[in-house]
Scaffold this active site. Structure first.
Site, PDB file in Angstrom:
ATOM      1  CG  HIS A  88      -1.947   1.103   1.187  1.00 14.20           C
ATOM      2  ND1 HIS A  88      -2.984   1.110   0.278  1.00 14.20           N
ATOM      3  CD2 HIS A  88      -2.117   2.216   1.938  1.00 14.20           C
ATOM      4  CE1 HIS A  88      -3.747   2.176   0.488  1.00 14.20           C
ATOM      5  NE2 HIS A  88      -3.229   2.873   1.478  1.00 14.20           N
ATOM      6  CG  HIS A  94      -1.672   6.849  -0.827  1.00  8.70           C
ATOM      7  ND1 HIS A  94      -2.574   6.174  -1.604  1.00  8.70           N
ATOM      8  CD2 HIS A  94      -2.087   6.707   0.453  1.00  8.70           C
ATOM      9  CE1 HIS A  94      -3.510   5.638  -0.814  1.00  8.70           C
ATOM     10  NE2 HIS A  94      -3.221   5.942   0.433  1.00  8.70           N
ATOM     11  NE  ARG A 127     -10.110  14.361   4.125  1.00  2.00           N
ATOM     12  CZ  ARG A 127     -11.377  13.963   3.931  1.00  2.00           C
ATOM     13  NH1 ARG A 127     -11.627  12.801   3.357  1.00  2.00           N
ATOM     14  NH2 ARG A 127     -12.372  14.711   4.347  1.00  2.00           N
ATOM     15  CE1 TYR A 185      -5.446  10.522  -3.097  1.00  2.00           C
ATOM     16  CE2 TYR A 185      -5.108   8.301  -2.243  1.00  2.00           C
ATOM     17  CZ  TYR A 185      -4.960   9.674  -2.116  1.00  2.00           C
ATOM     18  OH  TYR A 185      -4.337  10.191  -1.008  1.00  2.00           O
ATOM     19  CG  HIS A 239     -10.553   6.133  -1.453  1.00  2.00           C
ATOM     20  ND1 HIS A 239     -11.075   6.516  -0.231  1.00  2.00           N
ATOM     21  CD2 HIS A 239      -9.286   6.604  -1.477  1.00  2.00           C
ATOM     22  CE1 HIS A 239     -10.165   7.178   0.451  1.00  2.00           C
ATOM     23  NE2 HIS A 239      -9.068   7.258  -0.281  1.00  2.00           N
ATOM     24  CG  HIS A 279      -8.077   3.596   2.206  1.00  2.00           C
ATOM     25  ND1 HIS A 279      -8.094   4.607   1.281  1.00  2.00           N
ATOM     26  CD2 HIS A 279      -6.771   3.324   2.421  1.00  2.00           C
ATOM     27  CE1 HIS A 279      -6.864   4.937   0.938  1.00  2.00           C
ATOM     28  NE2 HIS A 279      -6.039   4.169   1.625  1.00  2.00           N
ATOM     29  CG  HIS A 318      -5.491   1.955   7.211  1.00  2.00           C
ATOM     30  ND1 HIS A 318      -4.133   2.091   7.387  1.00  2.00           N
ATOM     31  CD2 HIS A 318      -5.827   2.807   6.195  1.00  2.00           C
ATOM     32  CE1 HIS A 318      -3.665   2.983   6.526  1.00  2.00           C
ATOM     33  NE2 HIS A 318      -4.656   3.429   5.790  1.00  2.00           N
ATOM     34  CG  ASP A 359      -1.056   5.018   4.057  1.00  2.00           C
ATOM     35  OD1 ASP A 359      -1.344   5.730   3.079  1.00  2.00           O
ATOM     36  OD2 ASP A 359      -1.843   4.820   4.988  1.00  2.00           O
TER      37      ASP A 359
END
Length: 454
Positions: free
Chosen positions: A54, A56, A80, A119, A206, A231, A268, A319
């Site tokens: 995983h 990003h 975020r 994404y 997602h 997720h 997670h 991640d």
């Protein structure tokens, strides 16, 4: 290609004087108790390399930018918000340069493959590129530049939050209808024909926040083969919001409405009841744990002991890529459990090595999650290999069965000498073969990006 190791962790256990034959990227023979021959690549201790399930990759460029406190606001959701601001400025070329750096660092710390949970699809404001897979192509370019094994996971992200709220702000770069997403996946499958043979494409709805129940059912039905990553239950607020709208907790709802099985990887799964933990373990799905990121974001502690006691499968990922490291992910996983339970060796099998148990289980789980023939040194598997130096101070006093304890709990990337990704010898003598070029490109990309952020 022949690789000779003084010792190796085989499926049957530790073996001495091991000679691996690699052909067309796969392990084509393993001999033990033999002497090295002229032309062999010689290493000290050989392990199956892990798969990073995983990532990003673009978030690697944010490392260190969110470690400050705002009174009353310090949680995942404020992190975020900064990530969305960051997205307003990223260009395709910067995305490629950042991904190349992240993928290189994964290899330098012991990962041979990555599941890129991708994404980021559109330009700022949601404007479509002429090629709908423009940014997926940049991820694939980064994988080719670094030689890492890639399972590309385009993300379906349709809504801004649970309850089908509209996308807004930085989320506009993520959005797809079901039909547009299917075209994206088809385009990615076309593109991998020009990639190494170990490259794959899966799907990643997602989360229950970013898809609707109907869309989730449809996208899984449209793509019946290959990995499905998602997720789930990362944050308490997420659990509360999903429960309020869908009438059940996230893991509970998913298990009631979908045939979750071995091709699924649930990322997670931090906040589960004991009943959910047991039920999820019985499905054969992999839980994707990202302990460094989960600690950095203050997510909480995964119900690890109960999950493993129930026969659950897991792998690890990086991640947000704030600190890329095989050993650190596994170490954080165990240490979080020790702090929570106030015991030692919480995740060890009975009368077994904690480090070895964690490492080999993560190797198997990561391989399953990426649908990749790896995870063990065995004939026919991709030659995803990691060599470490047992003469280093952290390991030199240890017996074979303690080597992985030393690597996990006392080691870091300085122990790593070599990494092969499906037979591609990308790390040699502790250095990536394209390191100078990748670092130069990354620094140039960050100079341009930071000029826009300031």
């Amino acid at each position: 290609m022949k690789v000779f190791a003084r010792r190796a962790a085989l499926e049957s256990g530790w073996a001495s004087d091991v000679r691996l034959t690699v052909a067309q990227g796969r392990i084509a023979g393993i001999d033990t108790g033999v002497a090295p021959q002229s032309g062999d690549i010689r290493v000290d201790t050989l392990l199956p390399a892990l798969s990073n399930l995983h990532s990003h990759s673009f978030q690697r460029a944010m490392a260190g930018m969110t470690e400050y406190r705002q009174k009353g606001r310090e949680n995942f959701w404020t992190w975020r918000a900064l990530m969305y601001r960051f997205l307003d400025h990223l260009t395709p070329e910067q995305i490629r340069a950042i991904a190349s750096l992240a993928f290189m660092e994964m290899q330098l710390t012991g990962f041979a493959a990555v599941g890129e949970f991708h994404y980021l699809h559109h330009a700022a404001g949601g404007t479509a590129y002429d090629d709908p897979a423009e940014l997926s192509a940049r991820i694939m370019q980064a994988a080719q530049e670094t030689g890492i094994g890639l399972t590309h996971l385009p993300v379906l992200y349709t809504y801004g939050d649970v309850g089908e709220r509209p996308l807004n702000g930085g989320q506009l770069r993520f959005g797809h209808t079901l039909d547009a997403f299917s075209r994206l996946v088809a385009r990615c499958n076309d593109m991998i024909r020009d990639m190494p043979a170990d490259t794959q494409v899966g799907i990643a709805p997602h989360s229950l926040r970013a898809t609707s129940p109907a869309d989730l059912a449809e996208v899984v039905a449209r793509h019946p083969d290959g990995p499905v990553h998602m997720h789930i239950a990362e944050q308490r607020k997420e659990v509360e919001d999903v429960s309020a709208v869908l009438g059940a907790r996230p893991v509970e709802w998913l298990l009631e409405h979908h045939s979750v099985g071995p091709r699924w990887c649930l990322i997670h799964a931090t906040h589960m009841t004991e009943g959910e933990t047991d039920r999820l373990a019985q499905t054969g799905a992999v839980v994707g744990l990202c302990p460094v990121t989960e600690a950095n974001l203050g997510d909480g502690v995964f119900n690890g002991r109960s999950f493993l006691d129930a026969g659950g499968r897991f792998g690890v990922g990086t991640d947000s890529n704030i600190n890329i490291s095989v050993s650190e992910e596994l170490r954080m996983m165990e240490y979080a459990q020790r702090l929570f339970h106030q015991q030692r060796n919480v995740l060890a099998t009975e009368n077994g090595s904690t480090g070895q148990g964690l490492y080999l289980a993560a190797a198997r789980g990561g391989a399953q999650a990426l649908s990749r023939d790896c995870g063990a040194l065995a004939d026919g598997n991709w030659a995803d290999l990691l060599a470490i130096d047992s003469t280093a101070p952290a390991l030199c006093a240890l017996r074979d069965e303690q080597i992985l304890d030393g690597f996990v709990f006392a080691g870091d990337r300085r122990l790593i000498t070599d990494v092969w990704c499906a037979g591609r010898h990308q790390v040699q003598a502790g250095r990536h073969v394209a390191q100078d070029q990748i670092l130069s490109q990354y620094r140039a990309a960050m100079t341009g990006l930071m000029a826009k952020l300031d």
